[in-house]
Design a protein around this motif. Structure first.
Motif, short mmCIF file in Angstrom:
data_model
loop_
_atom_site.label_atom_id
_atom_site.label_comp_id
_atom_site.label_asym_id
_atom_site.label_seq_id
_atom_site.Cartn_x
_atom_site.Cartn_y
_atom_site.Cartn_z
N GLN A 153 0.84 -1.20 0.00
CA GLN A 153 0.00 0.00 0.00
C GLN A 153 0.87 1.24 0.00
O GLN A 153 1.85 1.32 0.74
N GLN A 190 0.70 5.56 0.01
CA GLN A 190 -0.08 6.79 0.15
C GLN A 190 0.69 7.92 -0.51
O GLN A 190 1.90 8.03 -0.36
N GLY A 233 -2.97 10.33 -5.46
CA GLY A 233 -3.02 11.38 -4.46
C GLY A 233 -4.33 12.14 -4.54
O GLY A 233 -5.17 11.86 -5.39
N GLN A 234 -4.46 13.12 -3.66
CA GLN A 234 -5.71 13.88 -3.59
C GLN A 234 -5.73 15.05 -4.57
O GLN A 234 -6.77 15.65 -4.81
N TYR A 289 -2.44 3.65 -7.24
CA TYR A 289 -2.55 4.57 -6.11
C TYR A 289 -2.55 6.00 -6.61
O TYR A 289 -1.80 6.35 -7.53
#
Length: 121
Positions: A1, A3, A112-113, A110
């Motif tokens: 995982q 982030q 990001g915002q 994955y």
């Protein structure tokens, strides 16, 4: 995982420069291909630049060639997008993304915002 957290967006005048960063946490960053995408209002998300896990290979969309530079610092788990000669049409939310073999496969797992980049004319 993994982030991903982007930073460095903002407001800049046309012709100016901006560097956005993407800090990654979690396992495996070293082995992940990374990409910068952007999405402007009313438009589809597009890949702007990508970099292989080693940093040895890079890709740029035609709109970014000669103006943007993607790089990564695996010791800092960070990928950068240096943007020069910015144009109003570069205005968008910029997202970084990661994935195993993403550079060759185009599959990013994955995200990001996002960070807003606004270029004024």
């Amino acid at each position: 995982q993994v982030q991903l957290v982007e930073s460095g967006g903002g407001l800049v005048q046309a012709g100016g420069s901006l560097r956005v960063s993407c800090a990654a946490s979690g396992r495996g960053f070293l082995y992940y291909g990374m990409g910068w995408f952007r999405q402007a209002p009313g438009k589809e998300r597009e890949l702007v630049a990508a970099i292989s896990w080693s940093g040895g290979s890079t890709y740029y969309a035609d709109s970014a060639k000669g103006r943007f530079t993607i790089s990564r610092d695996n010791a800092k788990n960070t990928v950068y997008l240096q943007m020069n000669s910015l144009k109003p049409e570069d205005t968008a939310v910029y997202y970084c993304a990661a994935g195993q073999d993403a550079y060759s496969s185009g599959r990013y797992m994955y995200w990001g915002q996002g960070t807003q980049v606004t270029v004024s004319s």
